[in-house]
Motif scaffolding. Sequence first.
Motif, PDB file in Angstrom:
ATOM      1  N   TYR A  30       0.703  -1.235  -0.094  1.00 47.51           N
ATOM      2  CA  TYR A  30       0.033   0.055   0.009  1.00 47.51           C
ATOM      3  C   TYR A  30       0.807   1.035  -0.068  1.00 47.51           C
ATOM      4  O   TYR A  30       1.688   1.508   1.008  1.00 47.51           O
ATOM      5  CB  TYR A  30      -1.069  -0.221   1.315  1.00 47.51           C
ATOM      6  CG  TYR A  30      -2.007  -0.935   1.213  1.00 47.51           C
ATOM      7  CD1 TYR A  30      -1.818  -2.322   1.131  1.00 47.51           C
ATOM      8  CD2 TYR A  30      -3.383  -0.364   0.839  1.00 47.51           C
ATOM      9  CE1 TYR A  30      -2.878  -2.915   1.257  1.00 47.51           C
ATOM     10  CE2 TYR A  30      -4.569  -1.326   0.771  1.00 47.51           C
ATOM     11  CZ  TYR A  30      -4.162  -2.750   0.918  1.00 47.51           C
ATOM     12  OH  TYR A  30      -5.441  -3.621   0.849  1.00 47.51           O
ATOM     13  N   ARG A  31       1.068   2.019  -1.187  1.00 47.62           N
ATOM     14  CA  ARG A  31       1.609   2.989  -1.300  1.00 47.62           C
ATOM     15  C   ARG A  31       1.057   4.414  -0.613  1.00 47.62           C
ATOM     16  O   ARG A  31      -0.311   4.135  -0.357  1.00 47.62           O
ATOM     17  CB  ARG A  31       2.121   3.344  -2.739  1.00 47.62           C
ATOM     18  CG  ARG A  31       2.692   2.206  -3.582  1.00 47.62           C
ATOM     19  CD  ARG A  31       3.588   2.634  -4.544  1.00 47.62           C
ATOM     20  NE  ARG A  31       2.773   3.630  -5.383  1.00 47.62           N
ATOM     21  CZ  ARG A  31       1.937   3.096  -6.377  1.00 47.62           C
ATOM     22  NH1 ARG A  31       1.855   1.661  -6.767  1.00 47.62           N
ATOM     23  NH2 ARG A  31       1.102   3.894  -7.143  1.00 47.62           N
ATOM     24  N   THR A  70     -12.651 -13.978   1.201  1.00 45.64           N
ATOM     25  CA  THR A  70     -11.716 -13.037   0.748  1.00 45.64           C
ATOM     26  C   THR A  70     -10.257 -13.616   0.557  1.00 45.64           C
ATOM     27  O   THR A  70      -9.793 -14.596   1.007  1.00 45.64           O
ATOM     28  CB  THR A  70     -11.413 -11.813   1.794  1.00 45.64           C
ATOM     29  OG1 THR A  70     -10.416 -12.296   2.827  1.00 45.64           O
ATOM     30  CG2 THR A  70     -12.756 -11.527   2.612  1.00 45.64           C
ATOM     31  N   HIS A  71      -9.407 -12.565  -0.288  1.00 45.99           N
ATOM     32  CA  HIS A  71      -8.168 -13.044  -0.573  1.00 45.99           C
ATOM     33  C   HIS A  71      -7.196 -12.911   0.383  1.00 45.99           C
ATOM     34  O   HIS A  71      -5.995 -13.247   0.412  1.00 45.99           O
ATOM     35  CB  HIS A  71      -7.663 -12.261  -1.850  1.00 45.99           C
ATOM     36  CG  HIS A  71      -7.560 -10.747  -1.815  1.00 45.99           C
ATOM     37  ND1 HIS A  71      -6.573  -9.831  -2.566  1.00 45.99           N
ATOM     38  CD2 HIS A  71      -7.805 -10.082  -0.801  1.00 45.99           C
ATOM     39  CE1 HIS A  71      -6.747  -8.752  -2.367  1.00 45.99           C
ATOM     40  NE2 HIS A  71      -7.443  -8.846  -1.090  1.00 45.99           N
ATOM     41  N   PHE A  72      -7.579 -11.962   1.756  1.00 44.47           N
ATOM     42  CA  PHE A  72      -6.629 -11.649   2.382  1.00 44.47           C
ATOM     43  C   PHE A  72      -6.045 -12.840   3.343  1.00 44.47           C
ATOM     44  O   PHE A  72      -6.788 -13.682   3.718  1.00 44.47           O
ATOM     45  CB  PHE A  72      -7.398 -10.672   3.425  1.00 44.47           C
ATOM     46  CG  PHE A  72      -6.464 -10.063   4.561  1.00 44.47           C
ATOM     47  CD1 PHE A  72      -5.395  -9.295   4.324  1.00 44.47           C
ATOM     48  CD2 PHE A  72      -6.387 -10.670   5.753  1.00 44.47           C
ATOM     49  CE1 PHE A  72      -4.636  -8.633   5.326  1.00 44.47           C
ATOM     50  CE2 PHE A  72      -5.673 -10.124   6.919  1.00 44.47           C
ATOM     51  CZ  PHE A  72      -4.665  -9.165   6.684  1.00 44.47           C
ATOM     52  N   LEU A  73      -4.939 -13.067   3.617  1.00 41.98           N
ATOM     53  CA  LEU A  73      -3.915 -13.949   4.312  1.00 41.98           C
ATOM     54  C   LEU A  73      -3.565 -13.235   5.612  1.00 41.98           C
ATOM     55  O   LEU A  73      -3.894 -13.859   6.807  1.00 41.98           O
ATOM     56  CB  LEU A  73      -2.976 -14.443   3.487  1.00 41.98           C
ATOM     57  CG  LEU A  73      -3.333 -15.219   2.043  1.00 41.98           C
ATOM     58  CD1 LEU A  73      -2.027 -15.674   1.415  1.00 41.98           C
ATOM     59  CD2 LEU A  73      -4.029 -16.636   2.587  1.00 41.98           C
ATOM     60  N   PRO A  78       4.440  -2.781   7.598  1.00 40.87           N
ATOM     61  CA  PRO A  78       3.586  -1.667   7.985  1.00 40.87           C
ATOM     62  C   PRO A  78       2.654  -1.240   6.688  1.00 40.87           C
ATOM     63  O   PRO A  78       1.661  -1.013   7.038  1.00 40.87           O
ATOM     64  CB  PRO A  78       4.648  -0.539   8.180  1.00 40.87           C
ATOM     65  CG  PRO A  78       5.943  -1.211   8.628  1.00 40.87           C
ATOM     66  CD  PRO A  78       5.958  -2.600   8.049  1.00 40.87           C
ATOM     67  N   GLN A  79       3.134  -1.402   5.630  1.00 41.36           N
ATOM     68  CA  GLN A  79       2.479  -1.128   4.410  1.00 41.36           C
ATOM     69  C   GLN A  79       1.998  -2.508   3.534  1.00 41.36           C
ATOM     70  O   GLN A  79       1.793  -2.241   2.269  1.00 41.36           O
ATOM     71  CB  GLN A  79       3.170  -0.151   3.519  1.00 41.36           C
ATOM     72  CG  GLN A  79       3.082   1.291   4.157  1.00 41.36           C
ATOM     73  CD  GLN A  79       3.890   2.348   3.422  1.00 41.36           C
ATOM     74  OE1 GLN A  79       5.012   2.789   4.105  1.00 41.36           O
ATOM     75  NE2 GLN A  79       3.770   2.549   2.099  1.00 41.36           N
ATOM     76  N   ASP A  80       2.387  -3.518   3.883  1.00 43.53           N
ATOM     77  CA  ASP A  80       2.300  -4.559   3.152  1.00 43.53           C
ATOM     78  C   ASP A  80       1.295  -5.800   3.726  1.00 43.53           C
ATOM     79  O   ASP A  80       1.200  -5.984   4.967  1.00 43.53           O
ATOM     80  CB  ASP A  80       3.644  -5.359   3.173  1.00 43.53           C
ATOM     81  CG  ASP A  80       4.727  -4.648   2.481  1.00 43.53           C
ATOM     82  OD1 ASP A  80       4.411  -3.829   1.401  1.00 43.53           O
ATOM     83  OD2 ASP A  80       5.937  -4.672   2.961  1.00 43.53           O
ATOM     84  N   SER A  81       0.580  -6.395   2.783  1.00 46.04           N
ATOM     85  CA  SER A  81      -0.114  -7.704   3.238  1.00 46.04           C
ATOM     86  C   SER A  81       0.086  -8.744   2.284  1.00 46.04           C
ATOM     87  O   SER A  81       0.421  -8.581   1.001  1.00 46.04           O
ATOM     88  CB  SER A  81      -1.470  -7.150   3.097  1.00 46.04           C
ATOM     89  OG  SER A  81      -1.896  -6.513   4.317  1.00 46.04           O
ATOM     90  N   LEU A  82      -0.275  -9.952   2.634  1.00 40.86           N
ATOM     91  CA  LEU A  82      -0.110 -11.127   1.738  1.00 40.86           C
ATOM     92  C   LEU A  82      -1.603 -11.579   1.491  1.00 40.86           C
ATOM     93  O   LEU A  82      -2.421 -11.506   2.310  1.00 40.86           O
ATOM     94  CB  LEU A  82       0.583 -12.096   2.309  1.00 40.86           C
ATOM     95  CG  LEU A  82       2.074 -12.069   2.507  1.00 40.86           C
ATOM     96  CD1 LEU A  82       2.623 -13.339   3.390  1.00 40.86           C
ATOM     97  CD2 LEU A  82       2.678 -11.811   1.306  1.00 40.86           C
TER      98      LEU A  82
END
Length: 242
Positions: A30-31, A70-73, A78-82
Amino acid sequence: MTDPRGTELYRGKAKTVYTTDAADVLLMHYRNDTSAFDGEKKAALVRKGLVNNHINAFVMSRLQQAGVPTHFLRLAGPQDSLVRRLDMVPVECVVRNVTAGSVCRRLGVAEGLPLDPALFEFFLKNDALHDPMVNDDHVLAFGWATAAEMARMRELSFKVNGVLKGLFAAAGITLVDYKLEFGRLDGELLLGDEFTPDGCRLWDASSGERLDKDRFRRDLGGVVEAYEEVARRIGVDLPAGE
Ligand code: ADP
Ligand code: UDP
């Protein structure tokens, strides 16, 4: 934690998508970049990426618990998700509980009218064409999704509404409208992309104050401060940092 980030797959307007060691897992960064009007207006807002990454993780987890796939793992920085890698459906699903934005411009209706039942609309995801609204027959005729997939996207979009209207109402916030994106995995549709104040409208329930990207679109200032206020009110833990 070892850095799971592989090669850059796609740089969008607000997020950069990376491969990881696992072929079926992507890293979403997330930028701080913010854009409006199909990318014509742009800015970098300090802490926006971190705040949105954490709001999205919180909301996606709540939706998953409520039975929305959902796709969320997991959070990965801080700004990243798998997330699970999906074959994205190229249409956006918009749900409206209150009139605002393009439905007012398109139909000449006043802003702020309650919609009950909520309104569901499809838009083609195409910045060059300014994301035109399309109907079921367009989606079918051009093969963007099947009839069964459209029915499922509608069903899941309304299920999301049931969960999130209550979640925000409990925080003194009206969920006015929002955009969802879905994608395919092993013959199923999963909610993809993000749920953050960048892709929805949130109004303070008593004052009507805008707590979403309209602050940026309309030069109201305090954009990230409003996103942080949303996070605080719904109970998202935000780390320090930029
Ligand atoms: P945009 O493409 O609108 O500029 P972003 O900057 O948010 O948007 O970029 C994220 C991109 O990743 C979007 O094109 C979105 O459709 C895509 N995407 C979201 N979730 C997934 C997923 N799970 N698998 C593959 N692509 C995804
Ligand atoms: N939206 C979005 N991405 C888009 C288009 C819309 O996140 O490409 C969101 C927008 O923030 C709002 C909802 O979807 O919460 C409905 O947007 P609308 O059709 O009213 O368009 P707008 O007036 O924002 O251009």
